[in-house]
Design a protein around this motif. Structure first.
Motif, PDB file in Angstrom:
ATOM      1  N   ARG A 352       0.824  -1.207   0.000  1.00 30.71           N
ATOM      2  CA  ARG A 352       0.000   0.000   0.000  1.00 30.71           C
ATOM      3  C   ARG A 352       0.860   1.259   0.000  1.00 30.71           C
ATOM      4  NH1 ARG A 352      -3.680   0.890   5.040  1.00 30.71           N
ATOM      5  NH2 ARG A 352      -4.340  -1.212   4.525  1.00 30.71           N
ATOM      6  N   GLY A 353       0.555   2.168  -0.903  1.00 29.97           N
ATOM      7  CA  GLY A 353       1.218   3.469  -0.895  1.00 29.97           C
ATOM      8  C   GLY A 353       0.554   4.365   0.139  1.00 29.97           C
ATOM      9  N   SER A 354       0.356   5.650  -0.185  1.00 31.04           N
ATOM     10  CA  SER A 354      -0.195   6.573   0.802  1.00 31.04           C
ATOM     11  C   SER A 354      -1.542   7.114   0.349  1.00 31.04           C
ATOM     12  CB  SER A 354       0.798   7.705   1.074  1.00 31.04           C
ATOM     13  OG  SER A 354       0.503   8.331   2.300  1.00 31.04           O
ATOM     14  N   GLN A 355      -2.252   6.338  -0.428  1.00 27.69           N
ATOM     15  CA  GLN A 355      -3.583   6.764  -0.839  1.00 27.69           C
ATOM     16  C   GLN A 355      -4.522   5.574  -0.718  1.00 27.69           C
ATOM     17  OE1 GLN A 355      -2.612   7.579  -5.025  1.00 27.69           O
ATOM     18  NE2 GLN A 355      -4.203   6.161  -5.666  1.00 27.69           N
ATOM     19  N   VAL A 356      -5.817   5.882  -0.660  1.00 24.20           N
ATOM     20  CA  VAL A 356      -6.843   4.854  -0.731  1.00 24.20           C
ATOM     21  C   VAL A 356      -7.688   5.149  -1.960  1.00 24.20           C
ATOM     22  CG1 VAL A 356      -8.910   3.901   0.346  1.00 24.20           C
ATOM     23  CG2 VAL A 356      -6.886   4.408   1.754  1.00 24.20           C
ATOM     24  N   SER A 357      -7.826   4.150  -2.799  1.00 25.22           N
ATOM     25  CA  SER A 357      -8.677   4.276  -3.980  1.00 25.22           C
ATOM     26  C   SER A 357      -9.894   3.383  -3.788  1.00 25.22           C
ATOM     27  CB  SER A 357      -7.918   3.843  -5.237  1.00 25.22           C
ATOM     28  OG  SER A 357      -6.807   4.685  -5.444  1.00 25.22           O
ATOM     29  N   LEU A 358     -11.050   3.986  -3.978  1.00 28.99           N
ATOM     30  CA  LEU A 358     -12.298   3.255  -3.844  1.00 28.99           C
ATOM     31  C   LEU A 358     -13.003   3.256  -5.183  1.00 28.99           C
ATOM     32  CD1 LEU A 358     -13.675   4.813  -0.508  1.00 28.99           C
ATOM     33  CD2 LEU A 358     -12.312   2.720  -0.775  1.00 28.99           C
ATOM     34  N   ARG A 359     -13.457   2.093  -5.593  1.00 24.94           N
ATOM     35  CA  ARG A 359     -14.213   2.012  -6.832  1.00 24.94           C
ATOM     36  C   ARG A 359     -15.697   2.073  -6.481  1.00 24.94           C
ATOM     37  NH1 ARG A 359     -13.394  -3.418  -9.278  1.00 24.94           N
ATOM     38  NH2 ARG A 359     -11.290  -2.786  -9.799  1.00 24.94           N
ATOM     39  N   CYS A 360     -16.456   2.854  -7.247  1.00 24.63           N
ATOM     40  CA  CYS A 360     -17.901   2.887  -7.006  1.00 24.63           C
ATOM     41  C   CYS A 360     -18.633   3.340  -8.264  1.00 24.63           C
ATOM     42  CB  CYS A 360     -18.239   3.811  -5.828  1.00 24.63           C
ATOM     43  SG  CYS A 360     -18.068   5.565  -6.175  1.00 24.63           S
ATOM     44  N   GLY A 361     -19.929   3.146  -8.270  1.00 26.02           N
ATOM     45  CA  GLY A 361     -20.752   3.634  -9.371  1.00 26.02           C
ATOM     46  C   GLY A 361     -20.837   5.153  -9.300  1.00 26.02           C
ATOM     47  N   ASN A 362     -21.006   5.801 -10.445  1.00 30.82           N
ATOM     48  CA  ASN A 362     -21.126   7.269 -10.503  1.00 30.82           C
ATOM     49  C   ASN A 362     -19.995   7.974  -9.759  1.00 30.82           C
ATOM     50  OD1 ASN A 362     -23.586   6.998 -11.867  1.00 30.82           O
ATOM     51  ND2 ASN A 362     -24.697   6.879  -9.917  1.00 30.82           N
ATOM     52  N   ALA A 363     -18.794   7.452  -9.898  1.00 30.01           N
ATOM     53  CA  ALA A 363     -17.676   7.980  -9.095  1.00 30.01           C
ATOM     54  C   ALA A 363     -17.453   9.468  -9.350  1.00 30.01           C
ATOM     55  CB  ALA A 363     -16.402   7.184  -9.381  1.00 30.01           C
ATOM     56  N   ARG A 364     -17.622   9.893 -10.577  1.00 34.48           N
ATOM     57  CA  ARG A 364     -17.389  11.310 -10.876  1.00 34.48           C
ATOM     58  C   ARG A 364     -18.362  12.196 -10.078  1.00 34.48           C
ATOM     59  NH1 ARG A 364     -15.215  13.929 -15.425  1.00 34.48           N
ATOM     60  NH2 ARG A 364     -15.261  12.045 -16.686  1.00 34.48           N
ATOM     61  N   GLU A 365     -19.634  11.788 -10.043  1.00 29.55           N
ATOM     62  CA  GLU A 365     -20.641  12.577  -9.328  1.00 29.55           C
ATOM     63  C   GLU A 365     -20.426  12.493  -7.818  1.00 29.55           C
ATOM     64  OE1 GLU A 365     -21.360  10.373 -11.813  1.00 29.55           O
ATOM     65  OE2 GLU A 365     -21.754  11.905 -13.342  1.00 29.55           O
ATOM     66  N   VAL A 366     -20.033  11.309  -7.359  1.00 25.52           N
ATOM     67  CA  VAL A 366     -19.792  11.143  -5.919  1.00 25.52           C
ATOM     68  C   VAL A 366     -18.658  12.065  -5.476  1.00 25.52           C
ATOM     69  CG1 VAL A 366     -18.975   9.527  -4.140  1.00 25.52           C
ATOM     70  CG2 VAL A 366     -20.700   8.793  -5.816  1.00 25.52           C
ATOM     71  N   MET A 367     -17.584  12.140  -6.276  1.00 25.23           N
ATOM     72  CA  MET A 367     -16.470  13.012  -5.880  1.00 25.23           C
ATOM     73  C   MET A 367     -16.894  14.478  -5.918  1.00 25.23           C
ATOM     74  SD  MET A 367     -13.587  13.503  -4.596  1.00 25.23           S
ATOM     75  CE  MET A 367     -12.975  11.810  -4.431  1.00 25.23           C
ATOM     76  N   ALA A 368     -17.674  14.846  -6.914  1.00 28.86           N
ATOM     77  CA  ALA A 368     -18.130  16.241  -6.976  1.00 28.86           C
ATOM     78  C   ALA A 368     -18.939  16.573  -5.720  1.00 28.86           C
ATOM     79  CB  ALA A 368     -18.969  16.464  -8.233  1.00 28.86           C
ATOM     80  N   GLU A 369     -19.744  15.637  -5.266  1.00 29.59           N
ATOM     81  CA  GLU A 369     -20.561  15.839  -4.068  1.00 29.59           C
ATOM     82  C   GLU A 369     -19.681  15.916  -2.808  1.00 29.59           C
ATOM     83  OE1 GLU A 369     -23.702  16.564  -4.161  1.00 29.59           O
ATOM     84  OE2 GLU A 369     -23.819  16.669  -1.960  1.00 29.59           O
ATOM     85  N   LEU A 370     -18.664  15.072  -2.749  1.00 31.77           N
ATOM     86  CA  LEU A 370     -17.730  15.133  -1.613  1.00 31.77           C
ATOM     87  C   LEU A 370     -17.051  16.500  -1.555  1.00 31.77           C
ATOM     88  CD1 LEU A 370     -15.927  11.653  -1.722  1.00 31.77           C
ATOM     89  CD2 LEU A 370     -17.063  12.641   0.275  1.00 31.77           C
ATOM     90  N   ILE A 371     -16.606  16.970  -2.712  1.00 34.45           N
ATOM     91  CA  ILE A 371     -15.903  18.262  -2.746  1.00 34.45           C
ATOM     92  C   ILE A 371     -16.858  19.380  -2.322  1.00 34.45           C
ATOM     93  CG2 ILE A 371     -14.754  19.936  -4.278  1.00 34.45           C
ATOM     94  CD1 ILE A 371     -13.596  17.449  -5.792  1.00 34.45           C
TER      95      ILE A 371
END
Ligand SMILES: *Cc1c(COP(=O)(O)O)cnc(C)c1O
Length: 411
Positions: A352-371
């Motif tokens: 493991r490096g120093s990031q966590v990557s999560l795969r999910c549906g609608n990832a682009r929209e989910v990230m926009a919502e998180l931001i």
């Protein structure tokens, strides 16, 4: 991505949810690196988990840049090449990066972009390789620029590109292999590759290895000298916080420096740049990796930014990074309804490096919502949410809030 590279988020443990915020506060209170956050300027109310794309602003940089611009440039003008030591900045700042990647002084020059340094490294490695070898093995999962540059470097040096998955790269290294290009940490999945073992395998096959450290330098110990790496490149605007477009660096191991034949032999890499001779004679040492006039403003912003590492041991950074990513995964398991996300970052610490990557549906929209809710990570096509954990300025409460926010989005 294959199933082998993914692991489902475990089911939440009963009763854990209510404790997580308290646990985060406790972990932050015990965190020996926690006070380093004061060395950065971060906006209030934002959980910044994108330092693996653009590191945060070190608090000392604005005043340092004001001096560089107003006094060094504005008043001293041309004299600053000597009096402000502008001329020697690429090697001097290379020596500041050296301890962070386990290199003795005199082997790193700062300047140009990662892409340009990769070109120098790959062509240089091909020219150092034993004659008669025909192949350049290239990490098939690499950040695209590495692949594009490798293809051109191979064409120029008459080598054939062989794409390899890093996990199976060792078996592909044969008596035909001239050069191997690998990423230390996969930018998309956050997978850490075994630099010591893969370097040993390349050497056992008689090949040279070039490592891309973009996602490892400043996040975990690299050990370039200890593991006998031949050449390496990395950027400085991610975990090294050098600022947007900060110059990258090239490491050429001391034993290769005299044989390093740069494909971009500009006047800054000349043994006597100010002799202005028509014949090229390469400088000795790290300066041979230079090309033209360095980007002084960006370079001196980086130099100031490197001050945040004062008194910091990379081993402690690594320990906190693993604790943070473990805790984030635990919080995600507790807060996000089962089946909504899947971790593509390996569960094992050694991978493991120093990031966590999560795969999910609608990832682009989910990230926009998180931001929009104050949790800044990023999205990588087609379906990956990336969360970078930069232990100098990210804490456990940040990890907990990020996971809780993600849970609300799915809730
Ligand atoms: C960030 C990154 C780069 C960036 O290359 P630039 O030339 O600096 O734009 C290259 N390779 C990898 C693996 C990266 O993560």
């Amino acid at each position: 991505m294959s199933d082998a590279t993914s692991n489902p988020i475990p089911e939440p443990t009963a009763g854990v949810d209510g404790d997580l915020a308290a646990r985060a506060a406790q972990l932050d209170a015990e965190d020996g690196l926690g006070k380093l956050r004061e060395r950065f300027t971060l906006p209030d109310g934002v959980v910044y988990l994108d330092g693996n794309s653009l590191g945060a602003l070190p608090a000392a940089v604005p005043d340092a840049m004001s001096d560089v611009v107003r006094r060094q440039w504005g008043e001293l003008l041309i004299r600053s090449w000597d009096e402000s030591d502008w001329w020697t900045a690429p090697e001097r700042i290379g020596d500041r990066i050296a301890p962070l990647v386990g290199a003795a002084p005199g082997q790193i020059a700062v300047g140009d972009s990662t892409s340009v340094n990769l070109f120098k490294a790959l062509v240089g490695a091909a020219r150092l390789a034993a004659p008669g070898r025909t192949r350049m093995l290239v990490d098939a999962t690499t950040f695209p620029t590495d692949g594009y540059i490798a293809a051109s470097a191979a064409r120029m040096t008459g080598l054939e590109i062989v794409p390899v998955d890093p996990s199976g790269a060792a078996e592909r290294m044969t008596a035909d292999t001239a050069v191997v290009l690998l990423n230390h940490v996969d930018y998309r999945t956050g997978r850490l590759h075994d630099l010591p073992a893969l370097t040993r395998a390349a050497h056992a096959a008689g090949a040279l290895v070039v490592w891309d450290l973009c996602h490892s330098a400043g996040a975990l110990p690299v050990g370039l000298d200890a593991h006998g790496v031949d050449l390496a490149v990395g950027c400085t605007y991610k975990y090294l916080n050098g600022g947007p477009g900060a110059p990258a660096y090239l490491y050429v191991a001391a034993r290769h420096q005299d044989g390093f034949d740069s494909p971009l032999p500009g006047w800054n890499s000349h043994a006597e740049p100010f002799a202005m001779t028509p014949e090229y004679e390469p400088a000795r040492g790290a300066a041979r990796a230079r090309v033209g006039t360095p980007d002084i403003l960006s370079m001196l912003a980086l130099e100031s930014a490197l001050g945040v590492w004062e008194g910091v041991d990379v081993a402690d950074v690594r320990a906190k990074s693993l604790a943070l990513t473990d805790f984030f995964l635990e919080c995600v398991a507790a807060y996000v309804p089962a089946g909504k996300v899947e971790a593509v970052t390996p569960a094992g610490h050694a991978e493991r490096g120093s990031q966590v990557s999560l795969r999910c549906g609608n990832a682009r929209e989910v990230m926009a919502e998180l931001i929009a809710r104050g949790v800044v990570g990023d999205f990588r096509a087609p379906d990956v949410l990336r969360f970078g954990f930069t232990p100098l300025y990210v804490g456990f409460a940040d990890a907990e809030r990020a996971a809780r926010t993600l849970g609300h989005i799915f809730g």
